[in-house]
Design a protein around this motif. Sequence first.
Motif, short mmCIF file in Angstrom:
data_model
loop_
_atom_site.label_atom_id
_atom_site.label_comp_id
_atom_site.label_asym_id
_atom_site.label_seq_id
_atom_site.Cartn_x
_atom_site.Cartn_y
_atom_site.Cartn_z
N ALA A 51 42.12 -20.27 22.70
CA ALA A 51 43.27 -20.66 21.88
C ALA A 51 43.87 -19.47 21.14
CB ALA A 51 42.84 -21.72 20.88
N ILE A 52 43.02 -18.59 20.68
CA ILE A 52 43.52 -17.42 19.97
C ILE A 52 44.40 -16.59 20.89
CG2 ILE A 52 42.81 -15.23 18.93
CD1 ILE A 52 40.23 -17.04 18.16
N ASN A 55 47.71 -17.95 21.23
CA ASN A 55 48.56 -17.46 20.15
C ASN A 55 49.03 -16.05 20.42
OD1 ASN A 55 48.86 -19.63 18.55
ND2 ASN A 55 47.26 -19.08 17.09
N LYS A 146 48.31 -13.15 16.44
CA LYS A 146 48.90 -14.25 15.68
C LYS A 146 47.95 -14.81 14.64
CE LYS A 146 52.51 -17.22 15.80
NZ LYS A 146 52.68 -17.78 14.52
C1 LIG Z 1 47.91 -20.57 16.39
O1 LIG Z 1 48.42 -20.07 15.18
C2 LIG Z 1 48.79 -21.04 14.24
C3 LIG Z 1 49.27 -20.35 12.99
O2 LIG Z 1 50.20 -19.37 13.32
C4 LIG Z 1 47.62 -21.93 13.89
O3 LIG Z 1 48.06 -22.97 13.03
C5 LIG Z 1 47.06 -22.54 15.15
O4 LIG Z 1 45.90 -23.27 14.83
C6 LIG Z 1 46.72 -21.46 16.15
N1 LIG Z 1 46.30 -22.08 17.38
C7 LIG Z 1 45.10 -21.96 17.82
C8 LIG Z 1 44.81 -22.76 19.02
O5 LIG Z 1 44.29 -21.19 17.31
#
Ligand SMILES: *[C@@H]1O[C@H](CO)[C@@H](O)[C@H](O)[C@H]1NC(C)=O
Length: 547
Positions: A51-52, A55, A146
């Motif tokens: 997930a990171i 982002n 992100k």
């Molecule tokens: C991606 O970033 C947003 C904040 O910018 C965050 O709310 C979200 O949880 C993140 N997604 C993951 C899957 O980490």
Amino acid sequence: MASNVRTTFLCIVASIIICAVVYYHHLRHIPLPPSPAILSVSKPHATKNYAIHENLTIISKPLSPNNYTISTTAVLLPNWEVLVIFSPETSPPNLDGHYFCLFETKLVSPARFSGVIPSPDRVTFTCSIPATARRRTPLKQPVLIKSPENPPEIESSKMLPLLRWSYLVYDSLSTEDDVVLFVKGINTRRGFNREPNEFNCVFSDGVRTAVTSSMQEVFRCKRPSITNVNSSVTVSLEIVVENRILPSVAYYTPTQRKLDSRGEKSLLCASTMVYNVAKFLREWVLYHSKIGVQKFLLYDNGSDDVLGKVVDELVKEGFDITTYFWVWPKTQEGGFSHSTIYAKDACTWMMYVDVDEFVNSPSWHNNELQPSKSLLQSLTLSNSSKVGQLSINCLEFGPSGQKIHPEMGVTQGYNCRRRNENRHKSIVLLDAVNDSLFNVIHHFNLKSGYKSRKINYKELVVNHYKYQAWPEFKAKFRRRVSAYVVDWTDKVNPNSNDRAPGVGYLPVEPQRWPQKFCEVYDNKLKDLVLKWFGMKSDSGYQMAWQR
Ligand SMILES: *[C@@H]1O[C@H](CO)[C@@H](O)[C@H](O)[C@H]1NC(C)=O
Ligand SMILES: *[C@@H]1O[C@H](CO)[C@@H](O)[C@H](O)[C@H]1NC(C)=O
Ligand SMILES: *[C@@H]1O[C@H](CO)[C@@H](O)[C@H](O)[C@H]1NC(C)=O
Ligand SMILES: *[C@@H]1O[C@H](CO)[C@@H](O)[C@H](O)[C@H]1NC(C)=O
Ligand SMILES: *[C@@H]1O[C@H](CO)[C@@H](O)[C@H](O)[C@H]1NC(C)=O
Ligand SMILES: *[C@@H]1O[C@H](CO)[C@@H](O)[C@H](O)[C@H]1NC(C)=O
């Protein structure tokens, strides 16, 4: 030869930039300007981290399902700040989002949107290098991410060294005949200039052209004959004897990029370098527009106030204002040189005065008439002789008893000044500027055949609201936009004209500051401006720029 074939094949597959890296390396065994950097970040094995990386892709383009490419270049600025520049191919990130810089040591610091470097447009962010990451050598370029949680693994060996602002090709313009590069780290500001024949301009498709002029930060070279450039071609400077190419964040564009002339060429424009002047801009623009300035060109030194908003409002009201993002440190002369090329087709004359300076003529003060566009133009821009530059004396106003920014504006708030004129500002005929673009604060070298004219103070003066109410003065001098002193509390250059006499080195309010620099009261411009721009209201007067 076989490897040459392979190189060529790779070139077709990869972007022009990768091609250039390979090509140069192959050809010369010399380092290429690492610009823009292309960095692969491998996806980690653990799926929970995926997930990171999702982002991460928001600000990058996935190259293949298993690879992520973040195409940025990072430049070290003073005070451990890093400017991260997106490569033009990268789609602009969400500017409202929160981004972070990931450094080699896995340390993360928040990234702040900084501005858009023009042509091709590139979004930039700034980050501060975490204290514990500062001692590494060489410092590596950070990666934008992100989320600061679970940063991805990045192989240190794949990270490129951080570029330095002090040794860099930072901008480029094309003219009809040549390419103009703006370069830090070769010539000195005032004295030493290396010979043009020591250099070539080198384009990332391998073409080289001879340098014809080398003066201060300005290098000019012939245009490359091949102009088949649909993709971005970077341009840099080669130091021939050292077999070395400077790092560059500049691109070559065959089409001339220039100030939009919006139809007609203006007789008179004004240009200045700004940093956090939003509060003062409306008064300055309204005043100078009324007396004949038709266009304003602002070089923005990384303002973090509401400059963009104020400019947008003024543009909507019909004023012709352009901002050019100019974040480079100590490039005052470079900026002036840049404007002479950039604005050449849009402006005949360029006035170089700052946002705290107001050009006026003592002869207007007895005049009951409304201001008119011809006031300044008729006084100064006579076409009688080969005058290429007008030089106007400045009067320096003190705090005039003010303790905070005067609500009605600087022309209304400050009315006491030092007796004698100090320094001068100029209005320059852009066609008369010498090809070297050499200048020493607002004063240009002219082409042979042109001369400068010193204007009598009875004809024209500049009211310089230099020593304002303490909070304003302090904010301004902490980060000088125009000085040779980077930090006014530094003990270097103690006799500089830019220093406030008697202020010393401490950023604390000197005793009796409001009364300082007050030798004569001078209400001439104050009264005139009140007459021209004041509207009677219940509570006294309301100025046209008050909202
Ligand atoms: C991606 O970033 C947003 C904040 O910018 C965050 O709310 C979200 O949880 C993140 N997604 C993951 C899957 O980490
Ligand atoms: C990522 O790309 C590089 C070349 O750019 C390649 O060598 C590597 O195998 C790729 N990694 C994965 C996991 O596909
Ligand atoms: C320029 O673009 C055209 C079409 O997009 C392409 O066919 C051509 O190969 C490109 N030329 C170069 C030098 O990249
Ligand atoms: C722009 O601001 C920086 C401080 O961040 C300063 O060092 C630099 O000198 C300024 N630019 C110019 C042209 O003075
Ligand atoms: C410039 O010259 C023209 C023709 O000689 C004249 O009409 C005009 O008024 C002059 N402009 C100025 C600003 O003196
Ligand atoms: C520019 O200035 C130099 C030296 O001041 C002079 O030799 C040269 O002729 C000037 N260039 C032009 C085009 O007049």
